[in-house]
Design an enzyme around this catalytic site. Structure first.
Site, PDB file in Angstrom:
ATOM      1  N   SER A  34      19.818  -3.042   8.252  1.00  0.00           N
ATOM      2  CA  SER A  34      21.329  -2.975   7.786  1.00  0.00           C
ATOM      3  C   SER A  34      22.109  -4.310   7.521  1.00  0.00           C
ATOM      4  O   SER A  34      23.084  -4.305   6.795  1.00  0.00           O
ATOM      5  CB  SER A  34      21.966  -2.091   8.784  1.00  0.00           C
ATOM      6  OG  SER A  34      22.290  -2.703  10.053  1.00  0.00           O
ATOM      7  N   ASP A 338      32.354  -3.029  12.390  1.00  0.00           N
ATOM      8  CA  ASP A 338      32.297  -1.448  13.000  1.00  0.00           C
ATOM      9  C   ASP A 338      31.696  -1.418  14.197  1.00  0.00           C
ATOM     10  O   ASP A 338      31.402  -0.240  14.961  1.00  0.00           O
ATOM     11  CB  ASP A 338      31.542  -0.580  12.065  1.00  0.00           C
ATOM     12  CG  ASP A 338      30.236  -1.101  11.809  1.00  0.00           C
ATOM     13  OD1 ASP A 338      29.684  -1.908  12.329  1.00  0.00           O
ATOM     14  OD2 ASP A 338      29.515  -0.413  10.958  1.00  0.00           O
ATOM     15  N   HIS A 341      27.866  -3.952  13.038  1.00  0.00           N
ATOM     16  CA  HIS A 341      27.963  -4.953  11.766  1.00  0.00           C
ATOM     17  C   HIS A 341      29.069  -6.046  11.634  1.00  0.00           C
ATOM     18  O   HIS A 341      30.218  -5.539  12.399  1.00  0.00           O
ATOM     19  CB  HIS A 341      27.718  -4.121  10.616  1.00  0.00           C
ATOM     20  CG  HIS A 341      26.529  -3.066  10.683  1.00  0.00           C
ATOM     21  ND1 HIS A 341      26.989  -1.875  11.062  1.00  0.00           N
ATOM     22  CD2 HIS A 341      25.162  -3.451  10.661  1.00  0.00           C
ATOM     23  CE1 HIS A 341      25.636  -1.107  11.095  1.00  0.00           C
ATOM     24  NE2 HIS A 341      24.804  -1.933  10.942  1.00  0.00           N
TER      25      HIS A 341
END
Length: 372
Positions: A34, A338, A341
């Site tokens: 990610s 968040d 991340h």
């Protein structure tokens, strides 16, 4: 006449020198999770984390959600910008925009692991994986695409000599999944050789497929991450460093990184014709955890910009984008986006550290031609 002739030669030489574009990478191929995914998880139809396809994800730069796990650009986006290249399209968009793949492709998938998913299913934790598109799957995608980029060995050698391969960040999720369900530091340390071995094997595979310049990032300081600070919160003040990060989890990241650096050094001896660089994500990020305000993070680095409350604004039942969560007004004043991340602002500082050579060993061959 002789003087005029000399002046014409000098002028011609000057024009040639100043008009010749600086050497740069012509394409970038990115693998990972990610931290690098520009839309593959979203395109895969995975339902584990659908909020990345909705606001407030993407709000800062793109003004709409793109499948990136941030408010804006990622490290790979900044690297592309630095060399005047378009943002890397996700591999799973290949059926839609084939022409865009000439300057590189992004194979990274949010939630991906360095180890094959079988490793986790054999240990009865496969059911919590976000995706089965592991590093080996991403490599198979690259091999499938390669024949459309170059037709034979000499052709590929010419094409890849100005290509940059970015293998990661990858490996973080191999540890996140077990840590989040109660795995201990010692149990996870036993996994490090396998994780590092998988990353080294992927790097080997790419070099044997023709890559001549590969950059392999290490892991971030997970002890400074909101999700770790929330899940492993303790009243023991000695567990935290002077920046408020959990010492033992940062030490774990450093251990992984130290083993990865040894593996990469071994590969340099095995493939002396290739340039294999280690990207120190840990060191590049630790700077702003140490002096947040120096980097403009006036609202801090440990608390998430977007979340559902709690000491670090991370609530597993109200993650960013879910009901009960709320995004901050100015993400650039936060390092964490968040809870898991980072923000575009944080990724920008990491990217600058990599591109100027401060946190890349050895530095990249071509200096960036644009700033951001």
């Amino acid at each position: 006449m002789k003087i005029i002739f000399i002046l014409v030669l000098v002028l011609t030489f000057s024009i040639t020198v100043f008009c010749t574009p600086p050497p740069k990478y012509d394409s970038i191929f990115s693998f990972g999770d990610s931290l690098a995914d520009t839309g593959n998880l979203l395109l895969s139809g995975a339902l584990k984390f659908p909020v990345i396809g909705e606001f407030p994800y993407g709000e800062t730069f793109f003004r709409h959600a793109t499948g990136r796990c941030s408010d804006g650009r990622l490290i790979v986006d900044f690297i592309a910008e630095a060399y005047g290249l378009p943002y890397l399209p996700p591999y799973l968009s290949i059926g839609k925009e084939k022409k865009r793949f000439e300057h590189g492709v992004n194979f990274a998938v949010a939630g991906a692991t360095a180890l094959d998913s079988k490793f986790f299913y054999d240990r009865n934790i496969g059911h919590i994986l976000w995706t089965n598109y592991t590093l080996s799957v991403q490599l198979s995608w690259f091999k499938n695409l390669k024949s459309t980029l170059c037709s034979h060995k000499l052709d590929c050698a010419d094409y890849f000599k100005t290509s940059l391969f970015v293998v990661g960040e990858i490996g973080g999720n191999d540890y996140n999944y077990p840590f989040f369900i109660g795995g201990t530091i010692n149990q996870l340390k036993a996994m490090v050789p396998a994780v590092v071995g998988s990353i080294a094997a992927a790097t080997t595979n790419l070099i044997e497929e023709g890559a001549v310049e590969v950059i392999v990032p290490g892991n971030l300081p997970i002890g400074c991450n909101s999700v770790y600070l929330t899940l492993f919160k303790t009243t023991d003040e000695a567990a935290y460093d002077q920046n408020g990060c959990l010492k033992q989890y940062n030490a774990f990241s450093k251990y992984h990184n130290s083993q990865l650096k040894i593996a990469l050094e071994n590969l340099r001896h095995k493939y002396p014709h290739a340039k294999i660089s280690y990207a120190d994500y840990y060191g590049a990020a630790k700077r702003f955890f140490h002096t947040p305000k120096h980097y403009g993070f006036t609202d801090g680095t440990l608390e998430a910009c977007c979340g559902g409350g709690g000491p670090y604004n991370f609530n597993n039942s109200a993650r960013c984008g879910h009901i009960g969560s709320k995004a901050c007004l100015d993400p650039k004043t936060f390092a964490n986006w968040d809870g898991i991340h980072l923000t575009e602002a944080a990724y920008r500082y990491i990217s600058l550290g990599l591109l100027n050579g401060s946190f890349t060993t050895p530095p990249l061959t071509f200096p960036p031609i644009y700033s951001f």
